[in-house]
Design a protein around this motif. Structure first.
Motif, short mmCIF file in Angstrom:
data_model
loop_
_atom_site.label_atom_id
_atom_site.label_comp_id
_atom_site.label_asym_id
_atom_site.label_seq_id
_atom_site.Cartn_x
_atom_site.Cartn_y
_atom_site.Cartn_z
N VAL A 70 -4.06 7.47 -9.00
CA VAL A 70 -3.62 6.63 -7.88
C VAL A 70 -2.41 7.29 -7.22
N ILE A 71 -2.34 7.20 -5.91
CA ILE A 71 -1.18 7.68 -5.15
C ILE A 71 -0.27 6.48 -4.92
N PHE A 72 0.91 6.52 -5.54
CA PHE A 72 1.87 5.43 -5.44
C PHE A 72 3.09 5.80 -4.60
N THR A 73 3.06 6.87 -3.85
CA THR A 73 4.24 7.36 -3.14
C THR A 73 4.92 6.24 -2.36
N GLY A 74 6.21 6.02 -2.69
CA GLY A 74 7.00 5.02 -1.98
C GLY A 74 6.64 3.58 -2.27
N ALA A 75 5.84 3.32 -3.29
CA ALA A 75 5.42 1.95 -3.59
C ALA A 75 6.52 1.17 -4.31
N ASN A 76 6.45 -0.14 -4.21
CA ASN A 76 7.38 -1.03 -4.91
C ASN A 76 6.61 -1.77 -5.99
N LEU A 77 6.92 -1.43 -7.25
CA LEU A 77 6.30 -2.08 -8.41
C LEU A 77 7.37 -2.78 -9.24
N SER A 78 8.48 -3.14 -8.61
CA SER A 78 9.55 -3.80 -9.34
C SER A 78 9.05 -5.13 -9.91
N ARG A 79 9.48 -5.41 -11.13
CA ARG A 79 9.12 -6.64 -11.85
C ARG A 79 7.60 -6.82 -12.03
#
Length: 193
Positions: A70-79
């Motif tokens: 998966v390409i997660f560049t710049g993603a927000n996965l906080s919490r």
């Protein structure tokens, strides 16, 4: 909502899907850049080879999700809840994983990149890093108890200030790699290749 409806609405230009239930769906190879999936239930879903660049998955439930390549560049996965997730060969670049729960997750693979990621105050109990490169990554105050790092994992410019590393071999490997490594006690070690 099911995967088909989500993809149709996304293709029509809609980007906001907070709190939807998509448990166990197949979104492999989906291009979902800049999508808002905050607090969404994607537990057990297959998102292999999806493009989630710039996506907001804060507070989402992705327990047991397949997140390979998966390409997660710049993603927000906080919490986000990511226990047992499989991140093999994924691009985790400039991703916010602050306070995420990643217990038992797997990271690594020949195409894996973890660069500029923020794991501050995240729970990574029992996480496995296999052939993963962690570059310019912060894990300040993270729980890294039982983390396993294999000999092919590279660590460079890693900040472990205040992290708990009981039963983990991460600190041992951190001392053997390059750049500047800040150990849990705040001690800074610099190595030049």
């Amino acid at each position: 909502m099911d995967a088909k409806e989500l993809l149709q609405r996304y293709a029509a230009g809609e980007r906001d899907f907070p709190g939807v239930r998509l448990r166990g769906v197949f979104l492999d190879r989906a291009e979902l850049r800049e999508i808002n999936l905050t607090r969404t239930d994607l537990s057990g879903s297959d998102l292999s080879e999806a493009d989630l660049s710039g996506a907001d998955l804060s507070g989402a439930n992705l327990r047991g999700a397949i997140l390979c390549r998966v390409i997660f560049t710049g993603a927000n996965l906080s919490r986000a809840k990511l226990s047992g997730a499989d991140f093999r060969d994924s691009g985790i670049i400039n991703v916010n994983l602050t306070e995420a729960i990643l217990d038992g997750a797997i990271f690594g693979g020949e195409e894996s990149t973890i660069k500029g990621a923020n794991f501050d105050k995240a729970s990574l109990r029992g996480v496995t890093f296999i052939m993963a490169d962690l570059v310019r990554t912060t894990m300040r105050g993270a729980i890294l108890d039982g983390v396993v790092v294999d000999g092919d994992t590279g660590l460079e410019d890693l900040d472990l200030t205040g992290a708990s590393c009981e039963g983990s071999n991460l600190v041992k490997f951190a001392c053997a790699w390059g750049g500047t490594i800040i150990l849990p006690n705040g001690q800074s070690i610099s190595r030049q290749d």
